[in-house]
Enzyme design. Sequence first.
Site, PDB file in Angstrom:
ATOM      1  N   ASP A  74       2.338   1.982   3.334  1.00  0.00           N
ATOM      2  CA  ASP A  74       3.309   1.022   3.894  1.00  0.00           C
ATOM      3  C   ASP A  74       4.714   1.437   3.502  1.00  0.00           C
ATOM      4  OD1 ASP A  74       1.058  -0.584   4.400  1.00  0.00           O
ATOM      5  OD2 ASP A  74       1.355  -1.762   2.568  1.00  0.00           O
TER       6      ASP A  74
ATOM      7  N   HIS B  39       0.882  -1.168   0.000  1.00  0.00           N
ATOM      8  CA  HIS B  39       0.000   0.000   0.000  1.00  0.00           C
ATOM      9  C   HIS B  39       0.923   1.222   0.000  1.00  0.00           C
ATOM     10  CE1 HIS B  39      -2.606  -2.850   2.324  1.00  0.00           C
ATOM     11  NE2 HIS B  39      -3.593  -2.246   1.690  1.00  0.00           N
TER      12      HIS B  39
ATOM     13  N   ASP C 250      -1.068 -12.506   1.853  1.00  0.00           N
ATOM     14  CA  ASP C 250      -1.747 -11.515   2.690  1.00  0.00           C
ATOM     15  C   ASP C 250      -1.999 -12.195   4.030  1.00  0.00           C
ATOM     16  OD1 ASP C 250      -3.091  -9.381   3.659  1.00  0.00           O
ATOM     17  OD2 ASP C 250      -4.511  -9.208   2.016  1.00  0.00           O
TER      18      ASP C 250
HETATM   19  C1  XUL Z   1      -7.891  -6.502   3.977  1.00  0.00           C
HETATM   20  C2  XUL Z   1      -7.029  -6.895   2.861  1.00  0.00           C
HETATM   21  C3  XUL Z   1      -6.116  -5.876   2.332  1.00  0.00           C
HETATM   22  C4  XUL Z   1      -6.016  -5.846   0.855  1.00  0.00           C
HETATM   23  C5  XUL Z   1      -5.231  -4.684   0.310  1.00  0.00           C
HETATM   24  O1  XUL Z   1      -8.698  -7.494   4.484  1.00  0.00           O
HETATM   25  O2  XUL Z   1      -7.032  -8.025   2.441  1.00  0.00           O
HETATM   26  O3  XUL Z   1      -4.869  -6.087   2.890  1.00  0.00           O
HETATM   27  O4  XUL Z   1      -5.428  -6.998   0.380  1.00  0.00           O
HETATM   28  O5  XUL Z   1      -5.741  -3.471   0.688  1.00  0.00           O
HETATM   29 CO    CO Z   2      -6.086  -8.899   0.833  1.00  0.00          CO
END
Ligand code: XUL
Ligand code: CO
Length: 445
Positions: A112, A109, A347
């Site tokens: 980040d 992001h 993630d």
């Molecule tokens: C939130 C999520 C985020 C997205 C990117 O649940 O998954 O980290 O992947 O904004």
């Molecule tokens: Co995500």
Amino acid sequence: MTFSKHFKDLFKDVPEISYKGVDSKDPLSFRYYNPDQKVGDKTMAEHMRFAICYWHTLNWSGNDMFGSEIFSHPWLSNDISDIFEKAELKADHIFQMAQMMKIPFYAWHDRDVIAEGDTPKESVERLVKFSDYLLKKQEETGVKLLWGTANAFSNKRYSAGAGSNPNPEVFAFAASQVRTAMEVTHKLGGDNYVLWGGREGYDTLLNTNIAQEQDQLGKFMSLVVEHKHKIGFKGDILIEPKPKEPTKHQYDFDVATVYGFLKKYGLEKEIKVNIETNHAILAGHTMEHEIAMADALDIFGSIDINAGDYLLGWDTDQFPTDDLDMTKMMYYILKAGGLKKGGLNFDAKLRRQSCDVKDYLYAHVAGMDAGAHGLLSAHALLKDKVLDNFISERYKGWQSGFGKDILGGKLSLADIADKVENENINPQPVSGRQEMLEGMLNRYL
Ligand code: XUL
Ligand code: CO
């Protein structure tokens, strides 16, 4: 536990993490992930396209609703006051970890990468300036950008959403962030640009105009697509579905809901989906359902790979270590034609009690290996056409004769009904053989 030392010191005793074969008991080695090994016509690395993410890996301090921080990363502390120095340190660590674990991509992001400034202009200038450093690290290490995104949900200005906010100035602020994040993604050669509707949703209808908010989001996405073409960005734009959390009703509920939204605003050929395992579970689906649905609707893009807890109703973002789940996921990815510009982005965050810096390595290695095991099993299952043969047989009535005529539009409802009545058609149930197929799937693990 404090990580005030650099990872390079903390990791100095870690030998090279490599493929050691299926009998290896070393948790910092791969049993299945062998990047250059061919599986069908691609190498494992080409199939999997793993990515490490900035936010859970480096930005999260380990806090939860009931407990304070556990991970004391130097870039999270106030000991370093220079914003660019913090950003460099963080970037050095993400690239170092990617290299150690043979992870070919990373994702971020905007916030980040480098902290927000005091004004929108300062925030933009910071990210643009710092992207030169990211470019240098990418060139030095060969690690590439899977996707960039804008964090348009953490700052309090976004508490009532970004694009769907009742205040057009908040919509505009998000537009400023997205323009820059997308341009920087383009400059860094990113393969995709992601939009997760962080707070695009609502908590109570008593203060919400759904139709208005949908139109705003439709406009936001159309502007993003227009800008993509204007700057010549060739990557895919991806929306990441999630049904709830942080809002009670997130608009991008699941793949099918996102498709309906894209269709309404004429964007179904422009935007695909980034599907996340835990989000699928929260929506009451399996991950494979979401992938198969995206494939059927022709909007499959990329994956946020993690695992949820079936007993908890929130986004636990655990590392995916279940080989059967990974097999099912990889099977439907292969069925969808594989990951093209997409990848498998971790993630995922450590459990709060996994508070040693080496846990980052154990977690990614376990996840990559489960994924690779899943790929091998799924590839064999597909090659033997175990499910394909069964499914074609099951639907064969639609390929010729009566079934084909119905689908081909040759018959009206009355024609069909007449045929049933005149020919005394009285269909009997046929076994779907679920348990047999589940057993067959297990034979391929
Ligand atoms: C939130 C999520 C985020 C997205 C990117 O649940 O998954 O980290 O992947 O904004
Ligand atoms: Co995500």
